[in-house]
Motif scaffolding. Structure first.
Motif, PDB file in Angstrom:
ATOM      1  N   PHE A  66      13.320  -8.597   2.441  1.00 27.89           N
ATOM      2  CA  PHE A  66      12.353  -7.503   2.468  1.00 27.89           C
ATOM      3  C   PHE A  66      11.132  -8.062   3.185  1.00 27.89           C
ATOM      4  O   PHE A  66      10.656  -9.153   2.866  1.00 27.89           O
ATOM      5  N   ILE A  67      10.637  -7.336   4.181  1.00 29.81           N
ATOM      6  CA  ILE A  67       9.494  -7.820   4.967  1.00 29.81           C
ATOM      7  C   ILE A  67       8.447  -6.721   5.016  1.00 29.81           C
ATOM      8  O   ILE A  67       8.778  -5.533   5.037  1.00 29.81           O
ATOM      9  N   VAL A  68       7.182  -7.118   5.035  1.00 33.74           N
ATOM     10  CA  VAL A  68       6.089  -6.153   5.004  1.00 33.74           C
ATOM     11  C   VAL A  68       4.989  -6.615   5.955  1.00 33.74           C
ATOM     12  O   VAL A  68       4.758  -7.810   6.114  1.00 33.74           O
ATOM     13  N   ASN A  69       4.358  -5.644   6.620  1.00 30.59           N
ATOM     14  CA  ASN A  69       3.194  -5.927   7.457  1.00 30.59           C
ATOM     15  C   ASN A  69       1.986  -5.744   6.549  1.00 30.59           C
ATOM     16  O   ASN A  69       1.683  -4.619   6.144  1.00 30.59           O
ATOM     17  N   ILE A  70       1.287  -6.833   6.222  1.00 27.40           N
ATOM     18  CA  ILE A  70       0.212  -6.744   5.233  1.00 27.40           C
ATOM     19  C   ILE A  70      -0.958  -5.882   5.699  1.00 27.40           C
ATOM     20  O   ILE A  70      -1.680  -5.324   4.878  1.00 27.40           O
ATOM     21  N   VAL A  71      -1.127  -5.746   7.015  1.00 30.49           N
ATOM     22  CA  VAL A  71      -2.242  -4.949   7.526  1.00 30.49           C
ATOM     23  C   VAL A  71      -1.969  -3.451   7.349  1.00 30.49           C
ATOM     24  O   VAL A  71      -2.879  -2.675   7.072  1.00 30.49           O
ATOM     25  N   PHE A  72      -0.708  -3.059   7.487  1.00 25.03           N
ATOM     26  CA  PHE A  72      -0.358  -1.641   7.396  1.00 25.03           C
ATOM     27  C   PHE A  72       0.634  -1.338   6.275  1.00 25.03           C
ATOM     28  O   PHE A  72       1.337  -0.335   6.323  1.00 25.03           O
ATOM     29  N   THR A 115       9.362   5.703  -0.299  1.00 29.88           N
ATOM     30  CA  THR A 115       9.162   6.952  -1.040  1.00 29.88           C
ATOM     31  C   THR A 115       7.662   7.158  -1.300  1.00 29.88           C
ATOM     32  O   THR A 115       6.867   6.220  -1.128  1.00 29.88           O
ATOM     33  N   PRO A 116       7.263   8.350  -1.738  1.00 28.55           N
ATOM     34  CA  PRO A 116       5.855   8.543  -2.117  1.00 28.55           C
ATOM     35  C   PRO A 116       5.409   7.558  -3.210  1.00 28.55           C
ATOM     36  O   PRO A 116       4.284   7.064  -3.167  1.00 28.55           O
ATOM     37  N   LEU A 117       6.277   7.266  -4.170  1.00 29.63           N
ATOM     38  CA  LEU A 117       5.931   6.279  -5.195  1.00 29.63           C
ATOM     39  C   LEU A 117       5.691   4.915  -4.560  1.00 29.63           C
ATOM     40  O   LEU A 117       4.723   4.223  -4.885  1.00 29.63           O
ATOM     41  N   GLY A 118       6.566   4.524  -3.644  1.00 30.42           N
ATOM     42  CA  GLY A 118       6.406   3.241  -2.955  1.00 30.42           C
ATOM     43  C   GLY A 118       5.103   3.167  -2.178  1.00 30.42           C
ATOM     44  O   GLY A 118       4.408   2.149  -2.201  1.00 30.42           O
ATOM     45  N   LYS A 119       4.764   4.273  -1.518  1.00 35.40           N
ATOM     46  CA  LYS A 119       3.497   4.313  -0.765  1.00 35.40           C
ATOM     47  C   LYS A 119       2.317   4.154  -1.721  1.00 35.40           C
ATOM     48  O   LYS A 119       1.357   3.435  -1.427  1.00 35.40           O
ATOM     49  N   TYR A 120       2.390   4.831  -2.862  1.00 33.88           N
ATOM     50  CA  TYR A 120       1.336   4.731  -3.862  1.00 33.88           C
ATOM     51  C   TYR A 120       1.182   3.272  -4.343  1.00 33.88           C
ATOM     52  O   TYR A 120       0.070   2.748  -4.416  1.00 33.88           O
ATOM     53  N   LEU A 121       2.306   2.625  -4.644  1.00 36.49           N
ATOM     54  CA  LEU A 121       2.266   1.241  -5.118  1.00 36.49           C
ATOM     55  C   LEU A 121       1.709   0.291  -4.055  1.00 36.49           C
ATOM     56  O   LEU A 121       0.897  -0.591  -4.361  1.00 36.49           O
ATOM     57  N   LEU A 122       2.124   0.483  -2.799  1.00 41.30           N
ATOM     58  CA  LEU A 122       1.609  -0.359  -1.719  1.00 41.30           C
ATOM     59  C   LEU A 122       0.110  -0.133  -1.544  1.00 41.30           C
ATOM     60  O   LEU A 122      -0.635  -1.073  -1.262  1.00 41.30           O
ATOM     61  N   GLY A 123      -0.346   1.102  -1.757  1.00 42.29           N
ATOM     62  CA  GLY A 123      -1.774   1.395  -1.701  1.00 42.29           C
ATOM     63  C   GLY A 123      -2.543   0.690  -2.812  1.00 42.29           C
ATOM     64  O   GLY A 123      -3.641   0.177  -2.589  1.00 42.29           O
ATOM     65  N   LEU A 124      -1.947   0.640  -4.017  1.00 43.66           N
ATOM     66  CA  LEU A 124      -2.583  -0.070  -5.134  1.00 43.66           C
ATOM     67  C   LEU A 124      -2.774  -1.555  -4.827  1.00 43.66           C
ATOM     68  O   LEU A 124      -3.765  -2.156  -5.225  1.00 43.66           O
ATOM     69  N   ALA A 130     -10.728   1.856   4.728  1.00 43.96           N
ATOM     70  CA  ALA A 130      -9.680   2.386   5.602  1.00 43.96           C
ATOM     71  C   ALA A 130      -9.250   1.353   6.639  1.00 43.96           C
ATOM     72  O   ALA A 130      -9.919   0.359   6.889  1.00 43.96           O
ATOM     73  N   GLY A 131      -8.081   1.630   7.238  1.00 44.65           N
ATOM     74  CA  GLY A 131      -7.591   0.836   8.362  1.00 44.65           C
ATOM     75  C   GLY A 131      -7.357  -0.615   8.041  1.00 44.65           C
ATOM     76  O   GLY A 131      -6.792  -0.965   7.008  1.00 44.65           O
ATOM     77  N   ARG A 132      -7.820  -1.477   8.930  1.00 47.67           N
ATOM     78  CA  ARG A 132      -7.523  -2.910   8.834  1.00 47.67           C
ATOM     79  C   ARG A 132      -8.172  -3.576   7.618  1.00 47.67           C
ATOM     80  O   ARG A 132      -7.879  -4.723   7.327  1.00 47.67           O
ATOM     81  N   ASN A 133      -9.052  -2.888   6.929  1.00 49.57           N
ATOM     82  CA  ASN A 133      -9.667  -3.458   5.730  1.00 49.57           C
ATOM     83  C   ASN A 133      -8.787  -3.292   4.496  1.00 49.57           C
ATOM     84  O   ASN A 133      -9.103  -3.812   3.443  1.00 49.57           O
ATOM     85  N   LYS A 134      -7.679  -2.549   4.612  1.00 53.17           N
ATOM     86  CA  LYS A 134      -6.792  -2.301   3.473  1.00 53.17           C
ATOM     87  C   LYS A 134      -5.612  -3.273   3.494  1.00 53.17           C
ATOM     88  O   LYS A 134      -4.466  -2.882   3.423  1.00 53.17           O
ATOM     89  N   THR A 135      -5.886  -4.540   3.599  1.00 52.85           N
ATOM     90  CA  THR A 135      -4.834  -5.551   3.685  1.00 52.85           C
ATOM     91  C   THR A 135      -4.143  -5.737   2.334  1.00 52.85           C
ATOM     92  O   THR A 135      -4.795  -5.788   1.291  1.00 52.85           O
ATOM     93  N   LEU A 136      -2.819  -5.836   2.387  1.00 51.72           N
ATOM     94  CA  LEU A 136      -2.026  -6.053   1.178  1.00 51.72           C
ATOM     95  C   LEU A 136      -2.396  -7.392   0.549  1.00 51.72           C
ATOM     96  O   LEU A 136      -2.359  -8.429   1.204  1.00 51.72           O
ATOM     97  N   GLY A 137      -2.760  -7.369  -0.721  1.00 52.39           N
ATOM     98  CA  GLY A 137      -3.040  -8.602  -1.440  1.00 52.39           C
ATOM     99  C   GLY A 137      -1.748  -9.181  -1.990  1.00 52.39           C
ATOM    100  O   GLY A 137      -1.005  -8.479  -2.683  1.00 52.39           O
ATOM    101  N   GLN A 138      -1.483 -10.436  -1.682  1.00 52.73           N
ATOM    102  CA  GLN A 138      -0.235 -11.064  -2.117  1.00 52.73           C
ATOM    103  C   GLN A 138      -0.123 -11.100  -3.641  1.00 52.73           C
ATOM    104  O   GLN A 138       0.930 -10.805  -4.203  1.00 52.73           O
ATOM    105  N   THR A 139      -1.221 -11.438  -4.304  1.00 55.04           N
ATOM    106  CA  THR A 139      -1.208 -11.503  -5.767  1.00 55.04           C
ATOM    107  C   THR A 139      -1.005 -10.117  -6.359  1.00 55.04           C
ATOM    108  O   THR A 139      -0.200  -9.944  -7.289  1.00 55.04           O
TER     109      THR A 139
END
Length: 197
Positions: A66-72, A115-124, A130-139
């Motif tokens: 499973f791979i993710v782009n932390i910026v988006f 899914t919408p749930l997945g998008k919600y979780l990734l947003g959390l 907005a944009g590039r400031n919403k980087t995925l936190g690894q922890t």
């Protein structure tokens, strides 16, 4: 409510990070990958030399992760790596994860996070504006809680969804072909190249 046989587990419980750094050779050529937003998958970037990479940290792409782009991530820039991606590289902004001792199925997670749930979780897990400031936190990502069925059921669910994807892809190709044939026929009929009897 948790369905019978399903369990609440954190990402950190079911996935482990895979990290195989590349010792960049300035004279070598490297094929890079990128990840499209909205669950649209992996794409190939133009090959670059090690000299062009410079000090950029890159890692060998491992298949079946499973791979993710932390910026988006918040835009569902997630995917599953395939055997065809082996030998390619990805920047440090594309962390890869492999199931811990068979505790989850990569395809199932890939569908879940689209899914919408997945998008919600990734947003959390992607705090900030907005944009590039919403980087995925690894922890934060490792701490996300998921309600998961047993692995065998995950595989069956992913297989069903994959079958639907293949059917949709075939239908889209048929539709594209039909539209092209219609345009050709229109051109012939409307210009007099083909006449009706």
């Amino acid at each position: 409510m948790v369905p019978e046989g399903w369990a609440v587990q954190s990402i950190g419980d079911v996935l482990e990070r895979v990290s195989n750094p590349v010792e960049v050779d300035p004279n070598a050529v490297y094929e890079q990958i990128g990840i499209r937003s909205h669950g649209k998958g992996i794409f190939d970037k133009e090959p670059v030399t090690g000299a062009e990479l410079g000090d950029k940290r890159v890692f060998w792409v491992e298949p079946d992760c499973f791979i993710v782009n932390i910026v988006f991530a918040w835009e569902q820039a997630v995917a599953r790596t395939a055997p065809s991606h082996k030998g390619k590289v990805a920047s440090h902004r594309f962390p890869m994860y492999r199931p811990r001792r068979g505790r989850t199925d990569v395809d199932f997670l890939n569908y879940l996070f689209r899914t919408p749930l997945g998008k919600y979780l990734l947003g959390l897990a992607s705090p900030g504006g907005a944009g590039r400031n919403k980087t995925l936190g690894q922890t934060e990502f490792d701490r996300l809680k998921l309600i998961l069925p047993p692995v065998d059921e995950q595989k069956k669910i992913a297989e069903i969804l994959s079958t639907w994807d293949a059917a949709i892809e075939t239908s889209e190709k048929l539709l594209t072909n039909a539209e092209a044939q219609k345009l050709s026929l229109m051109q012939q009929l409307l210009t007099g190249k083909r006449r009706l009897k």
